[in-house]
Design an enzyme around this catalytic site. Sequence first.
Site, short mmCIF file in Angstrom:
data_model
loop_
_atom_site.label_atom_id
_atom_site.label_comp_id
_atom_site.label_asym_id
_atom_site.label_seq_id
_atom_site.Cartn_x
_atom_site.Cartn_y
_atom_site.Cartn_z
N CYS A 251 0.82 -1.21 0.00
CA CYS A 251 0.00 0.00 0.00
C CYS A 251 0.85 1.25 0.00
CB CYS A 251 -0.93 0.02 1.21
SG CYS A 251 -0.08 0.31 2.76
N GLY A 252 0.22 2.37 -0.17
CA GLY A 252 0.92 3.64 -0.21
C GLY A 252 0.23 4.55 -1.19
#
Length: 282
Positions: free
Chosen positions: A115-116
């Site tokens: 994620c990010g």
Amino acid sequence: MGRVTERRKVIRIRDGAVSARPDTLVAEEPLEIRLNGKPLAITMRTPGDDFALAAGFLVSEGVLAAAGDLQNIVYCAGATVDGSNTYNVVDVRTTPGVQLPDFTLERNVYTSSSCGLCGKASLDAVRTTARWPIADTPPVRVEPELLASLPDRLRASQRVFDRTGGLHAAGLFAEDGELLDIREDVGRHNAVDKLVGRALQNGGLPLSRAILLVSGRASFELAQKAVMAGIPMLAAVSAPSSLAVDLALETGLTLVGFLRGSNMNVYAGEDRIALRAAAAQG
């Protein structure tokens, strides 16, 4: 509370011979993080150090900066319909007066190992929420030989990995190579959050003299977490992402990738590594 490892039956095939035996696997369970009673994020993690994980996550979100910002963290009883406690929901209570960033409360996120956020908006978010500039004075200086020795030190301290082979690790090292702390998790971002959260709880932020080493790659999210904790140097045994390099160049973070044996690539902040000494020896 969930265990760090679990046993499952496995069929082993070795050189054509078939056998059945139990195998040790790393546990993976969801953790819901609530902030002052409001659901904020869900992450898949290895159970253990859950309070440190939640605290570290909120450091990276710009909510917490010091131990005094944190009132308490508790597991939520009655988290299920039947009222039982799964130990998979934690509520973080901030000290009255702690200002909560609007951008954090507006997004309810599911996080994973990949994620990010993306692009310029992510760089701007880190720039506006970082509590401490990376300003190690005097600058941290590390010999390439010392840096090259850190992955073996990290690997030697991975207790659960030895039994499962399925965990990432993150370690904090001092300038002289001393291992200060290590955490393991199915998600490398969780391992870093556990390190940072423990430092917050112990009043150790910012980590302005520390080196952060992570197994695997260096994503933007890991660079972000290093910057938000005031860490001046991030090293990874695999590749960084382009956005991680952009963030490192913008914030002054030293970013090292492909740290394997005596080899490494320095993508940003090379002033903290004694490159001239290394060239002279070569």
